[in-house]
Design an enzyme around this catalytic site. Structure first.
Site, PDB file in Angstrom:
ATOM      1  N   GLU A 105      10.780   1.818   9.684  1.00 44.31           N
ATOM      2  CA  GLU A 105      11.639   2.977   9.368  1.00 44.31           C
ATOM      3  C   GLU A 105      10.821   4.214   9.671  1.00 44.31           C
ATOM      4  O   GLU A 105       9.850   4.498   8.962  1.00 44.31           O
ATOM      5  CB  GLU A 105      12.046   2.948   7.886  1.00 44.31           C
ATOM      6  N   LYS A 117       0.838  -1.198   0.000  1.00 49.58           N
ATOM      7  CA  LYS A 117       0.000   0.000   0.000  1.00 49.58           C
ATOM      8  C   LYS A 117       0.872   1.247   0.000  1.00 49.58           C
ATOM      9  O   LYS A 117       1.637   1.457   0.936  1.00 49.58           O
ATOM     10  CB  LYS A 117      -0.900   0.032   1.240  1.00 49.58           C
ATOM     11  N   GLY A 177       7.278   5.273   7.699  1.00 50.88           N
ATOM     12  CA  GLY A 177       6.313   6.344   7.958  1.00 50.88           C
ATOM     13  C   GLY A 177       6.592   6.989   9.298  1.00 50.88           C
ATOM     14  O   GLY A 177       7.714   6.932   9.809  1.00 50.88           O
ATOM     15  N   GLU A 220       9.689  16.457  15.169  1.00 47.16           N
ATOM     16  CA  GLU A 220       9.876  16.377  13.716  1.00 47.16           C
ATOM     17  C   GLU A 220       8.884  17.301  13.013  1.00 47.16           C
ATOM     18  O   GLU A 220       7.679  17.184  13.221  1.00 47.16           O
ATOM     19  CB  GLU A 220       9.659  14.929  13.239  1.00 47.16           C
ATOM     20  N   THR A 256       2.662   6.084  13.979  1.00 49.45           N
ATOM     21  CA  THR A 256       2.059   4.992  13.196  1.00 49.45           C
ATOM     22  C   THR A 256       2.865   3.713  13.426  1.00 49.45           C
ATOM     23  O   THR A 256       2.286   2.625  13.577  1.00 49.45           O
ATOM     24  CB  THR A 256       2.040   5.319  11.684  1.00 49.45           C
ATOM     25  N   CYS A 282      13.244  12.126   5.347  1.00 45.41           N
ATOM     26  CA  CYS A 282      13.491  11.724   6.737  1.00 45.41           C
ATOM     27  C   CYS A 282      14.944  11.945   7.126  1.00 45.41           C
ATOM     28  O   CYS A 282      15.270  12.007   8.307  1.00 45.41           O
ATOM     29  CB  CYS A 282      13.108  10.266   6.924  1.00 45.41           C
TER      30      CYS A 282
HETATM   31  P1  NAD Z   1       2.308   7.993   8.131  1.00 38.32           P
HETATM   32  O1  NAD Z   1       2.794   7.192   9.256  1.00 38.32           O
HETATM   33  O2  NAD Z   1       1.160   8.886   8.326  1.00 38.32           O
HETATM   34  O3  NAD Z   1       1.892   7.041   6.912  1.00 38.32           O
HETATM   35  C1  NAD Z   1       2.777   6.135   6.327  1.00 38.32           C
HETATM   36  C2  NAD Z   1       1.992   5.025   5.683  1.00 38.32           C
HETATM   37  O4  NAD Z   1       1.335   4.285   6.696  1.00 38.32           O
HETATM   38  C3  NAD Z   1       0.893   5.489   4.737  1.00 38.32           C
HETATM   39  O5  NAD Z   1       0.804   4.602   3.641  1.00 38.32           O
HETATM   40  C4  NAD Z   1      -0.329   5.400   5.603  1.00 38.32           C
HETATM   41  O6  NAD Z   1      -1.525   5.236   4.878  1.00 38.32           O
HETATM   42  C5  NAD Z   1      -0.027   4.165   6.418  1.00 38.32           C
HETATM   43  N1  NAD Z   1      -0.758   4.036   7.675  1.00 38.32           N
HETATM   44  C6  NAD Z   1      -1.235   5.009   8.484  1.00 38.32           C
HETATM   45  N2  NAD Z   1      -1.901   4.476   9.532  1.00 38.32           N
HETATM   46  C7  NAD Z   1      -1.824   3.136   9.397  1.00 38.32           C
HETATM   47  C8  NAD Z   1      -2.318   2.043  10.159  1.00 38.32           C
HETATM   48  N3  NAD Z   1      -3.056   2.209  11.257  1.00 38.32           N
HETATM   49  N4  NAD Z   1      -2.043   0.805   9.726  1.00 38.32           N
HETATM   50  C9  NAD Z   1      -1.315   0.591   8.627  1.00 38.32           C
HETATM   51  N5  NAD Z   1      -0.848   1.592   7.845  1.00 38.32           N
HETATM   52  C10 NAD Z   1      -1.097   2.853   8.232  1.00 38.32           C
HETATM   53  O7  NAD Z   1       3.559   8.782   7.578  1.00 38.32           O
HETATM   54  P2  NAD Z   1       3.603   9.858   6.405  1.00 38.32           P
HETATM   55  O8  NAD Z   1       3.024  11.136   6.925  1.00 38.32           O
HETATM   56  O9  NAD Z   1       3.068   9.269   5.158  1.00 38.32           O
HETATM   57  O10 NAD Z   1       5.174  10.019   6.198  1.00 38.32           O
HETATM   58  C11 NAD Z   1       5.955  10.912   6.904  1.00 38.32           C
HETATM   59  C12 NAD Z   1       6.741  10.210   7.976  1.00 38.32           C
HETATM   60  O11 NAD Z   1       7.514   9.158   7.414  1.00 38.32           O
HETATM   61  C13 NAD Z   1       7.739  11.113   8.664  1.00 38.32           C
HETATM   62  O12 NAD Z   1       7.684  10.896  10.048  1.00 38.32           O
HETATM   63  C14 NAD Z   1       9.079  10.657   8.117  1.00 38.32           C
HETATM   64  O13 NAD Z   1      10.178  10.907   8.935  1.00 38.32           O
HETATM   65  C15 NAD Z   1       8.840   9.208   7.936  1.00 38.32           C
HETATM   66  N6  NAD Z   1       9.794   8.642   6.990  1.00 38.32           N
HETATM   67  C16 NAD Z   1      10.786   7.814   7.468  1.00 38.32           C
HETATM   68  C17 NAD Z   1      11.729   7.280   6.600  1.00 38.32           C
HETATM   69  C18 NAD Z   1      12.811   6.361   7.079  1.00 38.32           C
HETATM   70  O14 NAD Z   1      13.439   5.724   6.243  1.00 38.32           O
HETATM   71  N7  NAD Z   1      13.054   6.243   8.357  1.00 38.32           N
HETATM   72  C19 NAD Z   1      11.654   7.595   5.245  1.00 38.32           C
HETATM   73  C20 NAD Z   1      10.645   8.451   4.806  1.00 38.32           C
HETATM   74  C21 NAD Z   1       9.711   8.963   5.689  1.00 38.32           C
END
Ligand code: NAD
Length: 479
Positions: free
Chosen positions: A248, A173, A226, A383, A230, A282
C-alpha cells in the site's frame, strides 16, 4: 520514556544495545529512546513466532475471535491514554487521535475478530467426473507487517488483526518515527490473553530492522504500507524469494468538483480532505480540480475557510492543524512550497512555518493552497504528503479526467457531482483503487482497499485481507 521490543510476550532491550532518539513533534524535543533492532532481534522475534505457530494456527476460530475482540475492548478502555500517546509521538491533534486513530485501531481488531468467524472457502462439484474439489484456506506461517508514521496504530493494527485472525504469527515493525502506541499494544495483548510469541513487535530503522524482516527467508509474506520507493525496494528483495506481497503505497489523489454538487457539503469536506492530519493521509485529495463556472467562488470560499484553521499545539482542543511528524518531513514539505513558487504557482494562503509561543522548535506549518498553472508541474505530480494542496480550474469532463489520471499514482479519487450518468462514467474511468462520490474517507471495513499504478499491489480490507494472509490449497477427491 524508553520503548522495548515485544518478543515472546515479554519486553526486551535490543540485543546489540543500539538505540534511537524519539522526538516529540510538538516541541522538537527528544522524549525517549527506541531500540534500533538488528538482525539478531528480528531472528529472536521470528523464532518466537515460529514456535507459537503450530498451536495458534490450530486455535479454534471462536477462541481467536474472542482474544481479538478482547484486545479491541482493551483499546477502547484505554482510549485517552492511547490518544495522548499517539498525539505526542506523531504531532496530530489529540482530538483526532481520540475520534479517528484509536477507535479505528479498536475497530480493526473487532472487525477481523468477527470476520474470521464468517470467512469461508469454496467447493467445486466436478459434475460427471465423480469428484469434488474443496479449497482450504490455510494460514501462511510467520508473516511480516511493516507500517508508516501517518496513522500509526490505525495502520499497524489494520495489518496485524487480519494476520492473527487468519491464524498466522507475526513479526511487526511500526515506523521508527512513531513507535509509541505499537509499544503500548504489547501490554494490551498480554492482558487480553494473546499467547506468547503470536505477535512480536520489533522497533528500529527501516534500512536495518525492516530490511532484516523483508530479507528473512522464512517470513513468507510481507504486508507493507509506506512510500512508493520503499515498496519498490521491498518488491525487489522479496520477489526472488517468492514471498507473498501486499504493498500500500503513495498517492496524489484528485478531488474533482463539478458545479452541480452540494456546494456547502463539498466545501466543508474539501477542507477536511485537504488538511486532516496535517494533510498526512495517503487518501487526502491533494489535487483540487474545480469546474470553471464555480472556480472563482470556490477559490474565495475555500481560502477563507483554510485561513480560519487554527495551527496549534496538538493537545489544545481548539487546534485544527497540529505539528508535522518530523523535522526532515517539515523540510521536505517546505521545499515543495519553494518549488511551487519557482514553477510559477501562486500561494493563495499559507506557505510559512509557524512558531508557536512556548513551542518554537515544533514542526508547524500553515495550511497552504497553491494555484497552479499546469497539471504537469512537479507540485501537481509528486507526493508532498503535508498540508499543501493545489488548485486548478477545468472546462470539460474529458479534460479533468485526463488531468486526474495523468499521474503515476492511483490510490483514491473524490468526485463531487449530482449527475448520476457522469458519476458512473467517471467512476469507471478514474484510475484509482477507491472512488468516493460526494464524500471522502467514508470507510466500510468490508470493502477492498488499495491502489493501482505506483500506489500499490494487492488489496487489504474485509475478506481480501484474510485471503492475503492465507494460502489456498485445493483438495480433489475422486469417489
Ligand atoms: P516509508 O516507506 O519511509 O516507511 C514505511 C515503513 O517502512 C517504516 O516502518 C519504515 O521503517 C519501513 N522501511 C523503510 N525502509 C525499509 C526497508 N528497506 N525494508 C523494510 N522496511 C523499510 O514511508 P513513511 O514515510 O513512513 O510513510 C509515508 C508514506 O506512506 C507516504 O508515501 C504515504 O502515501 C504512504 N502511505 C500509504 C498508505 C496506503 O494505504 N496506500 C497509507 C499510509 C501511508
Amino acid at each position: 520514556m524508553n520503548i522495548k521490543n515485544y518478543i515472546n510476550g515479554s519486553f526486551q532491550n535490543p540485543i546489540d544495545n543500539q538505540w534511537l532518539d524519539n522526538f516529540n513533534p510538538s516541541n522538537g524535543e527528544v522524549y525517549g529512546q527506541i531500540p534500533n533492532s538488528s538482525k539478531l532481534d528480528v531472528e529472536s522475534a521470528y523464532q518466537a513466532a515460529a514456535s507459537a505457530f503450530p498451536s495458534w494456527s490450530k486455535t479454534t476460530l471462536e477462541e481467536r475471535s474472542r482474544i481479538l475482540i478482547k484486545i479491541s475492548e482493551a483499546l477502547e478502555a484505554n482510549l485517552q491514554r492511547f490518544a495522548e500517546a499517539e498525539s505526542k509521538d506523531n504531532g496530530k491533534p489529540v482530538s483526532l487521535a481520540k475520534t479517528v486513530d484509536i477507535p479505528r485501531a479498536a475497530s480493526n481488531f473487532r472487525f477481523f475478530g468477527n470476520a474470521i468467524t464468517q470467512f469461508s472457502s469454496e467447493s467445486h462439484d466436478s459434475v460427471g467426473q465423480d469428484a469434488i474439489n474443496y479449497t482450504l484456506r490455510q494460514p501462511i506461517g510467520v508473516v511480516g507487517c511493516i507500517s508508516p508514521w501517518n496513522l500509526p496504530l490505525y495502520l499497524f493494527t489494520w495489518k496485524i488483526a487480519p494476520a492473527l485472525a487468519a491464524g498466522n504469527c507475526v513479526v511487526a515493525k511500526p515506523s521508527e518515527i512513531t513507535p509509541m502506541t505499537a509499544y503500548l499494544l504489547g501490554e494490551i495483548c498480554n492482558d487480553a490473553g494473546l499467547p506468547k510469541g503470536v505477535l512480536n513487535i520489533v522497533h528500529g530503522l527501516g534500512t536495518s530492522t525492516g530490511q532484516a524482516i523483508i530479507e528473512h527467508p522464512s517470513i513468507k509474506a510481507i504486508s507493507f504500507t509506506g512510500g512508493t520507493s520503499t515498496g519498490a525496494h521491498i518488491a525487489r528483495v522479496a520477489a526472488p524469494m517468492f514471498k507473498k506481497l501486499s504493498l500500500e503505497l503513495g498517492g496524489k489523489n484528485p478531488n474533482i468538483i463539478f458545479a452541480d454538487c452540494d456546494y456547502d457539503d463539498m466545501l466543508d469536506t474539501t477542507v477536511r480532505s485537504s488538511f486532516a492530519n496535517q494533510g498526512q493521509i495517503c487518501l487526502c485529495g491533494s489535487r483540487i480540480f474545480v469546474e470553471n463556472s464555480i472556480y472563482e467562488r470556490f477559490k474565495t470560499d475555500f481560502v477563507h475557510k483554510v485561513k480560519a484553521l487554527k495551527v496549534g499545539h496538538p493537545s489544545h482542543q481548539s487546534t485544527n492543524i497540529g505539528a508535522l511528524v518530523s523535522k526532515p518531513h517539515l523540510k521536505k514539505v517546505k521545499k515543495y512550497i519553494e518549488i511551487a513558487k519557482e514553477e510559477g504557482g501562486s500561494i493563495l494562503c499559507g506557505g510559512h512555518q509557524v512558531q508557536l509561543k512556548g513551542y518554537e522548535n515544533g514542526y508547524y506549518l500553515e495550511p497552504t493552497v497553491i494555484e497552479v498553472k499546469s497539471d504537469e508541474c512537479r507540485v501537481n505530480q509528486e507526493e508532498i504528503f503535508g498540508p499543501v494542496v493545489t488548485l486548478m480550474p477545468f472546462q470539460t469532463e474529458d479534460q479533468v479526467l485526463d488531468m486526474a489520471n495523468k499521474v503515476k499514482y492511483g490510490l483514491s479519487a473524490t468526485l463531487w457531482t449530482n449527475d448520476l450518468k457522469r458519476t458512473m462514467r467517471m467512476s469507471n474511468q478514474l484510475q484509482a483503487g477507491i472512488v468516493w462520490v460526494n464524500t471522502w474517507m467514508m470507510r466500510d471495513l468490508r470493502t477492498p482497499f488499495g491502489g493501482v499504478k505506483a500506489s500499490g499491489v494487492g488489496r487489504e480490507g474485509g475478506f481480501e485481507a484474510l485471503r492475503f494472509f492465507t494460502e489456498a490449497k485445493n483438495v480433489c477427491i475422486k469417489y
